[in-house]
Design a protein around this motif. Structure first.
Motif, PDB file in Angstrom:
ATOM      1  N   GLU A 192      -6.753   4.927  -9.022  1.00  0.00           N
ATOM      2  CA  GLU A 192      -5.803   4.999 -10.131  1.00  0.00           C
ATOM      3  C   GLU A 192      -4.589   4.136  -9.802  1.00  0.00           C
ATOM      4  O   GLU A 192      -4.273   3.893  -8.631  1.00  0.00           O
ATOM      5  N   HIS A 193      -3.903   3.671 -10.842  1.00  0.00           N
ATOM      6  CA  HIS A 193      -2.713   2.824 -10.705  1.00  0.00           C
ATOM      7  C   HIS A 193      -3.010   1.568  -9.886  1.00  0.00           C
ATOM      8  O   HIS A 193      -2.217   1.165  -9.023  1.00  0.00           O
ATOM      9  N   LEU A 194      -4.148   0.964 -10.175  1.00  0.00           N
ATOM     10  CA  LEU A 194      -4.527  -0.252  -9.449  1.00  0.00           C
ATOM     11  C   LEU A 194      -3.751  -1.476  -9.932  1.00  0.00           C
ATOM     12  O   LEU A 194      -3.993  -2.586  -9.469  1.00  0.00           O
ATOM     13  N   ASP A 195      -2.811  -1.257 -10.856  1.00  0.00           N
ATOM     14  CA  ASP A 195      -1.844  -2.311 -11.190  1.00  0.00           C
ATOM     15  C   ASP A 195      -0.763  -2.389 -10.124  1.00  0.00           C
ATOM     16  O   ASP A 195      -0.019  -3.372 -10.050  1.00  0.00           O
ATOM     17  N   ASP A 199      -5.998  -1.245  -3.519  1.00  0.00           N
ATOM     18  CA  ASP A 199      -7.335  -0.662  -3.594  1.00  0.00           C
ATOM     19  C   ASP A 199      -7.252   0.814  -3.216  1.00  0.00           C
ATOM     20  O   ASP A 199      -6.165   1.347  -2.975  1.00  0.00           O
ATOM     21  N   LEU A 200      -8.410   1.470  -3.146  1.00  0.00           N
ATOM     22  CA  LEU A 200      -8.454   2.892  -2.807  1.00  0.00           C
ATOM     23  C   LEU A 200      -7.892   3.152  -1.406  1.00  0.00           C
ATOM     24  O   LEU A 200      -7.192   4.154  -1.186  1.00  0.00           O
ATOM     25  N   ASP A 202      -5.538   1.547   0.127  1.00  0.00           N
ATOM     26  CA  ASP A 202      -4.078   1.483   0.026  1.00  0.00           C
ATOM     27  C   ASP A 202      -3.531   2.796  -0.530  1.00  0.00           C
ATOM     28  O   ASP A 202      -2.513   3.321  -0.051  1.00  0.00           O
ATOM     29  N   LEU A 203      -4.215   3.351  -1.525  1.00  0.00           N
ATOM     30  CA  LEU A 203      -3.824   4.648  -2.093  1.00  0.00           C
ATOM     31  C   LEU A 203      -3.891   5.752  -1.040  1.00  0.00           C
ATOM     32  O   LEU A 203      -2.976   6.576  -0.920  1.00  0.00           O
ATOM     33  N   LYS A 204      -4.975   5.791  -0.289  1.00  0.00           N
ATOM     34  CA  LYS A 204      -5.140   6.820   0.745  1.00  0.00           C
ATOM     35  C   LYS A 204      -3.996   6.767   1.752  1.00  0.00           C
ATOM     36  O   LYS A 204      -3.424   7.800   2.125  1.00  0.00           O
ATOM     37  N   LYS A 205      -3.645   5.571   2.188  1.00  0.00           N
ATOM     38  CA  LYS A 205      -2.556   5.418   3.164  1.00  0.00           C
ATOM     39  C   LYS A 205      -1.241   5.929   2.595  1.00  0.00           C
ATOM     40  O   LYS A 205      -0.434   6.535   3.303  1.00  0.00           O
ATOM     41  N   THR A 206      -1.038   5.686   1.284  1.00  0.00           N
ATOM     42  CA  THR A 206       0.212   6.127   0.651  1.00  0.00           C
ATOM     43  C   THR A 206       0.264   7.649   0.537  1.00  0.00           C
ATOM     44  O   THR A 206       1.321   8.254   0.736  1.00  0.00           O
ATOM     45  N   PHE A 207      -0.869   8.273   0.225  1.00  0.00           N
ATOM     46  CA  PHE A 207      -0.906   9.742   0.191  1.00  0.00           C
ATOM     47  C   PHE A 207      -0.634  10.333   1.574  1.00  0.00           C
ATOM     48  O   PHE A 207       0.024  11.381   1.690  1.00  0.00           O
ATOM     49  N   LEU A 208      -1.111   9.689   2.615  1.00  0.00           N
ATOM     50  CA  LEU A 208      -0.818  10.155   3.978  1.00  0.00           C
ATOM     51  C   LEU A 208       0.682  10.074   4.267  1.00  0.00           C
ATOM     52  O   LEU A 208       1.258  10.974   4.897  1.00  0.00           O
ATOM     53  N   LYS A 209       1.323   9.005   3.790  1.00  0.00           N
ATOM     54  CA  LYS A 209       2.774   8.871   3.963  1.00  0.00           C
ATOM     55  C   LYS A 209       3.505  10.000   3.240  1.00  0.00           C
ATOM     56  O   LYS A 209       4.505  10.532   3.740  1.00  0.00           O
ATOM     57  N   ALA A 361     -10.141  -2.791 -14.416  1.00  0.00           N
ATOM     58  CA  ALA A 361     -10.390  -2.398 -13.023  1.00  0.00           C
ATOM     59  C   ALA A 361     -11.483  -1.341 -12.896  1.00  0.00           C
ATOM     60  O   ALA A 361     -12.227  -1.317 -11.917  1.00  0.00           O
ATOM     61  N   LEU A 362     -11.602  -0.465 -13.900  1.00  0.00           N
ATOM     62  CA  LEU A 362     -12.534   0.667 -13.816  1.00  0.00           C
ATOM     63  C   LEU A 362     -13.613   0.599 -14.904  1.00  0.00           C
ATOM     64  O   LEU A 362     -14.186   1.626 -15.268  1.00  0.00           O
ATOM     65  N   TYR A 363     -13.896  -0.597 -15.378  1.00  0.00           N
ATOM     66  CA  TYR A 363     -14.763  -0.766 -16.549  1.00  0.00           C
ATOM     67  C   TYR A 363     -16.127  -0.086 -16.390  1.00  0.00           C
ATOM     68  O   TYR A 363     -16.586   0.635 -17.283  1.00  0.00           O
TER      69      TYR A 363
END
Length: 456
Positions: A192-195, A199-200, A202-209, A361-363
């Motif tokens: 989500e929010h791939l604007d 990628d996924l 990058d999202l995972k790393k941000t949730f860990l932060k 992105a999610l077509y």
């Protein structure tokens, strides 16, 4: 940030019509501040805020800022190319350092005992379930939620009587990295929010932060059933050890607890059962409220604004609902919930894709997301100002064509002019083999504005 009440304190919100920033404006209003705000267009929210005493300006210009303003807060959607940036610059010229909505909310998390609910999907429902359960207990927290709730008199804010705060923690543009919760909840992690995110991963790393920002001695409440989240468990264990945090994993596989909650819950769908289990974990296992009380409170909840919201009837045999789902995972889960709730009903989904970049992105995921709908009507894509460019290849019209090829038995219509929605739906009803029909007006854009056209 000044904390004391005073008639001399004034705050201006740039982009005040947003669902999150408007709740924050209500917090300052409740503290006795003079509150003003501006937005590009008017809305129900700006009308409500004006009635509550907020000075509202429609359109962005330098003169919108009060002459003697103490603080300026801007929506996280405001960028240097946004119309509202002119007010940002004007605030700087007067010597005020504007703060973003998440920065300002982050200041509140420093002074309150905070429960922050994050996740790609289910944040608003889980925040509502936790906040409303606690509101009816001795804890009575302040609540900032990204939807309107009937239980809060149609508002997205409640001023509590204690030092507890329950907030919805959005990941877009790293907003939740400004918060310092005592209890951090994550419902799931999805593409989500791939604007904004690469990628996924990058999202995972941000949730860990985000989890690492939990105050020392606090708690993490996490969905074991979400594979993306659970894949981070070794790293989460390290974060918990470093911060002396307790970790609580909840799961639908805990069948005894899941069955108890399901029996009491009015909300259909496995995703809502999972959200309720997160709420029960926070209120029961951590805050030690009694199980009977929690089940009773969870059972009272009937849903929020634009979350499976019943709007009325098109005719005696056709019910019409609004829903905010705009991501393939949300669409799939929501339609599954409607199928569960109305097993003998024809389901017509009217969908407006939200943001051309998300559709592109999610077509492939979108093509398989509508299987529980019997008929589909696609409206032109809602393009978000400042976040979208015209997309020629991946459009709502193409999505309609590709789903029709994949599921030839399904009636799929692309409707260029949404004003004709009623005649199109009426035509679909003539081929309806079911005794009843459920029409779902779905999307995060302006699709909600066309719902009244269907109501008798």
């Amino acid at each position: 940030m000044p904390k004391s009440k005073s008639n001399n304190l004034s705050i201006h919100f740039i982009g005040i019509g947003g669902i999150g920033i408007s709740a924050l404006a209500r917090w300052f209003l409740a503290q006795g501040w003079a509150v003003s705000g501006s937005d590009l267009t008017g809305s129900d929210l700006t009308t409500e805020l004006k009635k509550e005493g907020v000075e509202i300006k429609i359109g962005h210009k330098k003169s919108n800022l009060p002459k003697e303003v103490t603080m300026a807060v801007y929506s996280n959607a405001i960028t240097a190319s946004s119309p509202g940036y002119i007010e940002f610059e004007e605030a700087e010229k007067t010597g005020i350092r504007p703060m973003s909505y998440p920065q300002t909310l982050g200041c509140l998390t420093e002074v309150y005992k905070t429960i922050a609910i994050a996740g790609s999907h289910g944040k608003s429902t889980t925040t509502a379930l936790i906040g409303l359960t606690l509101k009816n207990s001795s804890i009575d927290p302040t609540i900032v939620v990204g939807t309107k709730l009937k239980e809060l008199h149609g508002k997205n804010f409640h001023l509590g009587k204690t030092k507890w705060l329950v907030i919805e923690a959005d990941e877009w543009r790293g907003a939740f990295l400004h918060y310092h919760p005592d209890i951090a909840v994550v419902t799931n992690i999805d593409k989500e929010h791939l604007d904004f995110y690469r990628d996924l991963n990058d999202l995972k790393k941000t949730f860990l932060k985000f989890l690492a920002r939990t105050k020392s001695g606090g708690s993490l409440v996490l969905n074991r059933d979400d594979k993306n989240l659970f894949s981070l468990s070794p790293l989460i264990t390290k974060i918990a050890k470093a911060g002396k945090l307790k970790v609580f994993w909840y799961s639908l596989k805990d069948k005894k607890t899941a069955l108890k909650i399901k029996k009491s819950l009015q909300l259909p769908g496995l995703h809502n059962l999972s959200n309720a289990m997160a709420a029960a974990t926070v209120t029961g296992r951590i805050l030690k409220l009694k199980e009977g009380f929690i089940l009773k409170e969870l059972g009272k909840y009937q849903g929020a604004w634009r979350r499976m919201e019943y709007r009325g009837n098109m005719n005696p045999k056709t019910k019409v609902f609004d829903d905010y789902a705009h991501h393939p995972s949300e669409i799939k889960a929501t339609l599954q919930a409607f199928r569960e709730k109305f097993p003998k009903s024809n389901i017509v989904c009217v969908y407006q894709a939200h943001q051309a970049k998300r559709l592109k992105a999610l077509y492939k995921d979108f093509i398989g997301a509508f299987s529980d709908a019997d008929s589909l009507v696609f409206l032109p894509t809602y393009e978000v100002a400042g976040r979208d460019n015209k997309e020629k290849e991946f459009t709502s019209e193409k999505l309609a064509q590709d789903i029709s090829k994949k599921e030839p038995e399904k009636k799929v219509v692309y409707l260029k002019n949404p004003q004709k929605i009623k005649s199109v739906v009426e035509e679909l009803l003539t081929t309806n083999p079911y005794p009843l029909t459920t029409v779902v007006m779905m999307g995060a854009g302006t699709v909600v504005n066309y719902t009244p056209l269907l109501l008798s």
